[in-house]
Write a protein that holds these residues in place. Structure first.
Motif, mmCIF file in Angstrom:
data_model
loop_
_atom_site.group_PDB
_atom_site.id
_atom_site.type_symbol
_atom_site.label_atom_id
_atom_site.label_comp_id
_atom_site.label_asym_id
_atom_site.label_seq_id
_atom_site.Cartn_x
_atom_site.Cartn_y
_atom_site.Cartn_z
ATOM 1 N N GLN A 75 0.876 -1.138 0.073
ATOM 2 C CA GLN A 75 0.087 -0.001 0.092
ATOM 3 C C GLN A 75 0.873 1.313 0.027
ATOM 4 O O GLN A 75 1.955 1.382 0.707
ATOM 5 C CB GLN A 75 -0.829 -0.022 1.209
ATOM 6 C CG GLN A 75 -1.923 -0.962 1.226
ATOM 7 C CD GLN A 75 -2.741 -1.273 2.589
ATOM 8 O OE1 GLN A 75 -3.469 -0.319 2.735
ATOM 9 N NE2 GLN A 75 -2.645 -2.294 3.050
ATOM 10 N N LYS A 76 0.371 2.299 -0.477
ATOM 11 C CA LYS A 76 1.100 3.549 -0.817
ATOM 12 C C LYS A 76 0.220 4.714 -0.538
ATOM 13 O O LYS A 76 -0.776 4.992 -0.761
ATOM 14 C CB LYS A 76 1.617 3.788 -2.355
ATOM 15 C CG LYS A 76 2.440 2.758 -2.754
ATOM 16 C CD LYS A 76 2.874 2.782 -4.238
ATOM 17 C CE LYS A 76 3.611 1.695 -4.944
ATOM 18 N NZ LYS A 76 4.057 1.879 -6.064
ATOM 19 N N SER A 77 1.246 5.652 0.289
ATOM 20 C CA SER A 77 0.483 6.991 0.717
ATOM 21 C C SER A 77 0.393 7.891 -0.459
ATOM 22 O O SER A 77 1.185 7.713 -1.404
ATOM 23 C CB SER A 77 1.284 7.473 1.773
ATOM 24 O OG SER A 77 0.857 8.762 2.231
ATOM 25 N N ILE A 78 -0.612 8.527 -0.557
ATOM 26 C CA ILE A 78 -0.989 9.630 -1.495
ATOM 27 C C ILE A 78 0.276 10.510 -1.630
ATOM 28 O O ILE A 78 0.726 11.214 -2.593
ATOM 29 C CB ILE A 78 -2.343 10.152 -1.504
ATOM 30 C CG1 ILE A 78 -3.292 8.866 -1.725
ATOM 31 C CG2 ILE A 78 -2.512 11.266 -2.608
ATOM 32 C CD1 ILE A 78 -4.866 9.342 -1.838
ATOM 33 N N PHE A 79 0.486 10.861 0.016
ATOM 34 C CA PHE A 79 1.231 12.208 0.201
ATOM 35 C C PHE A 79 2.608 11.682 0.554
ATOM 36 O O PHE A 79 2.799 10.520 1.196
ATOM 37 C CB PHE A 79 0.603 12.980 1.152
ATOM 38 C CG PHE A 79 -0.728 13.624 0.902
ATOM 39 C CD1 PHE A 79 -0.695 14.556 -0.155
ATOM 40 C CD2 PHE A 79 -1.874 13.188 1.378
ATOM 41 C CE1 PHE A 79 -1.998 15.053 -0.607
ATOM 42 C CE2 PHE A 79 -3.094 13.679 0.925
ATOM 43 C CZ PHE A 79 -3.201 14.467 -0.314
ATOM 44 N N SER A 80 3.577 12.292 0.374
ATOM 45 C CA SER A 80 4.849 11.968 0.649
ATOM 46 C C SER A 80 5.229 12.284 2.169
ATOM 47 O O SER A 80 4.440 12.929 3.028
ATOM 48 C CB SER A 80 6.154 12.878 0.076
ATOM 49 O OG SER A 80 5.968 14.212 0.548
ATOM 50 N N ALA A 81 6.201 11.439 2.738
ATOM 51 C CA ALA A 81 6.512 11.456 4.245
ATOM 52 C C ALA A 81 6.746 13.043 4.507
ATOM 53 O O ALA A 81 6.442 13.491 5.705
ATOM 54 C CB ALA A 81 7.727 10.677 4.264
ATOM 55 N N ASP A 82 7.496 13.530 3.733
ATOM 56 C CA ASP A 82 7.967 15.095 4.091
ATOM 57 C C ASP A 82 6.443 16.076 4.229
ATOM 58 O O ASP A 82 6.550 16.708 5.079
ATOM 59 C CB ASP A 82 8.890 15.642 2.977
ATOM 60 C CG ASP A 82 10.289 15.142 3.266
ATOM 61 O OD1 ASP A 82 10.890 14.855 4.186
ATOM 62 O OD2 ASP A 82 10.825 14.892 2.100
ATOM 63 N N ALA A 83 5.573 15.719 3.374
ATOM 64 C CA ALA A 83 4.453 16.722 3.224
ATOM 65 C C ALA A 83 3.750 16.340 4.668
ATOM 66 O O ALA A 83 3.197 17.224 5.156
ATOM 67 C CB ALA A 83 3.718 16.195 2.035
ATOM 68 N N ILE A 84 3.639 15.193 4.696
ATOM 69 C CA ILE A 84 2.861 14.633 6.285
ATOM 70 C C ILE A 84 3.599 15.180 7.140
ATOM 71 O O ILE A 84 2.877 15.907 8.340
ATOM 72 C CB ILE A 84 2.880 13.501 6.231
ATOM 73 C CG1 ILE A 84 1.884 12.660 5.154
ATOM 74 C CG2 ILE A 84 2.156 12.958 7.666
ATOM 75 C CD1 ILE A 84 0.355 13.181 5.009
ATOM 76 N N ILE A 85 4.905 15.158 7.365
ATOM 77 C CA ILE A 85 5.817 15.690 8.487
ATOM 78 C C ILE A 85 5.509 17.173 8.737
ATOM 79 O O ILE A 85 5.346 17.828 9.878
ATOM 80 C CB ILE A 85 7.201 15.360 8.470
ATOM 81 C CG1 ILE A 85 7.533 14.014 8.574
ATOM 82 C CG2 ILE A 85 7.966 16.222 9.554
ATOM 83 C CD1 ILE A 85 8.873 13.356 7.896
ATOM 84 N N GLU A 86 5.540 18.061 7.477
ATOM 85 C CA GLU A 86 5.546 19.437 7.731
ATOM 86 C C GLU A 86 3.994 19.719 8.069
ATOM 87 O O GLU A 86 3.827 20.787 8.689
ATOM 88 C CB GLU A 86 5.812 19.938 6.338
ATOM 89 C CG GLU A 86 7.264 20.085 5.966
ATOM 90 C CD GLU A 86 7.735 20.506 4.881
ATOM 91 O OE1 GLU A 86 6.989 21.093 3.834
ATOM 92 O OE2 GLU A 86 9.015 20.152 4.216
ATOM 93 N N THR A 87 3.009 18.964 7.513
ATOM 94 C CA THR A 87 1.811 19.449 7.960
ATOM 95 C C THR A 87 1.459 19.141 9.345
ATOM 96 O O THR A 87 0.811 19.726 10.014
ATOM 97 C CB THR A 87 0.918 18.404 7.196
ATOM 98 O OG1 THR A 87 1.034 18.674 5.733
ATOM 99 C CG2 THR A 87 -0.794 18.653 7.571
ATOM 100 N N MET A 88 2.085 17.998 9.953
ATOM 101 C CA MET A 88 1.873 17.711 11.481
ATOM 102 C C MET A 88 2.473 18.899 12.270
ATOM 103 O O MET A 88 2.011 19.469 13.135
ATOM 104 C CB MET A 88 2.787 16.615 11.847
ATOM 105 C CG MET A 88 2.588 16.155 13.194
ATOM 106 S SD MET A 88 3.747 14.951 13.829
ATOM 107 C CE MET A 88 5.285 15.703 13.944
ATOM 108 N N GLY A 89 3.789 19.306 11.670
ATOM 109 C CA GLY A 89 4.243 20.749 12.371
ATOM 110 C C GLY A 89 3.432 21.828 12.175
ATOM 111 O O GLY A 89 3.113 22.699 13.344
#
Length: 286
Positions: A245-259
């Motif tokens: 399974q693959k995430s639609i969004f990159s790890a960096d995009a999710i990390i920055e959104t969490m911030g």
């Protein structure tokens, strides 16, 4: 070779270009930053894993009771439940729960733990990586490598978001630990660097917005049980990534959104004990 501000994509591209596991790239980064030889860093990680294992053993072998009375030996209770043969799922699942509780409770009772990445989230990584390494008979070097991958993920989160509950809520502590454990587990079980990235994305997405609301201002309730949440989430997300399974969004995009989410959380939900569960009056007897 390495930029001052890191991204997961940067490490991912190097791992794919060099055709090596992510832990090799993260270890090279640590050599560059710390100015320590690879062998020294490897042995330092080995020693920290030993401390984590001791924390698990201590928390499971005898009840941990904190001075506040909020921590009352639940890891030991969980171990008894496992030993009784009544686990609802596979006993391994319950063992991960018990181990996460064990380390968090040892921390609450002033025992020795490894803050990975923080004291409030110290049970997630050891419960996932050490427990599954033992179950899968993973050799020690592979386990150490998984911890370097987890640590590298933590570096990216720290630089692009936060690892602090005071700055970003519990998503920044237990959430980050969960992402670190998920990524490390994927590598330890033979997943690709790309799959590590998907596991990170899944894990952080699942806990986005998780608040920090410690009762009495102590790292006990709901912190210990949230370590369980982080551990279980990590295993589920690693499983999904390993399945393809693959995430639609990159790890960096999710990390920055969490911030961004963390910075927008009201003060009450960032380790001040002024909101959430921390505001519920304690019963006379608990």
């Amino acid at each position: 070779m390495f930029q001052e501000s890191t991204t997961f994509q940067m490490f991912l591209e190097q791992a794919n270009d060099w055709q090596v596991p992510l832990h090799n790239v993260f270890l090279d980064y640590e050599v560059t930053v710390s100015k320590r030889p690879r062998k020294v860093l490897w042995e330092m990680m080995r020693s920290r894993i030993d401390v984590m294992q001791t924390s698990i053993n201590e928390g499971l072998s005898k009840p941990q009771n904190s001075r506040s009375g909020l921590i009352r030996g639940d890891a030991n209770l969980m171990q008894g439940w496992i030993d009784s043969g009544h686990s609802l799922l596979d006993p391994l699942f319950s063992k991960i729960i018990a181990s996460a509780l064990a380390v968090a409770e040892v921390n609450a009772c002033m025992g020795r733990i490894v803050a990975a990445p923080t004291a409030g989230s110290c049970g997630v990584l050891p419960s996932v990586l050490i427990t599954l390494a033992h179950h899968k008979k993973i050799n020690e070097d592979e386990l150490i490598g998984a911890f370097f991958t987890a640590g590298g993920i933590g570096i990216v989160i720290e630089q692009r978001a936060s690892l602090s509950g005071a700055a970003g809520g519990c998503q920044a502590e237990v959430g980050s630990a969960s992402a670190m454990a998920a990524g490390g587990l994927v590598e330890m079980l033979g997943g690709s660097p790309d799959q590590v990235g998907h596991a990170i994305s899944f894990a952080l997405t699942n806990v986005m917005g998780l608040i920090c609301d410690p009762v009495l201002g102590l790292v006990e309730v709901p912190c210990a049980k949230r370590n369980v949440l982080g551990a279980v989430n990590a295993v589920a997300c690693a499983e999904m990534a390993l399945s393809g399974q693959k995430s639609i969004f990159s790890a960096d995009a999710i990390i920055e959104t969490m911030g961004k989410v963390g910075r927008k959380l009201p003060e009450e939900f960032r380790e001040t004990a002024k909101g959430g569960i921390a505001t519920i009056p304690l019963p006379d007897k608990f």
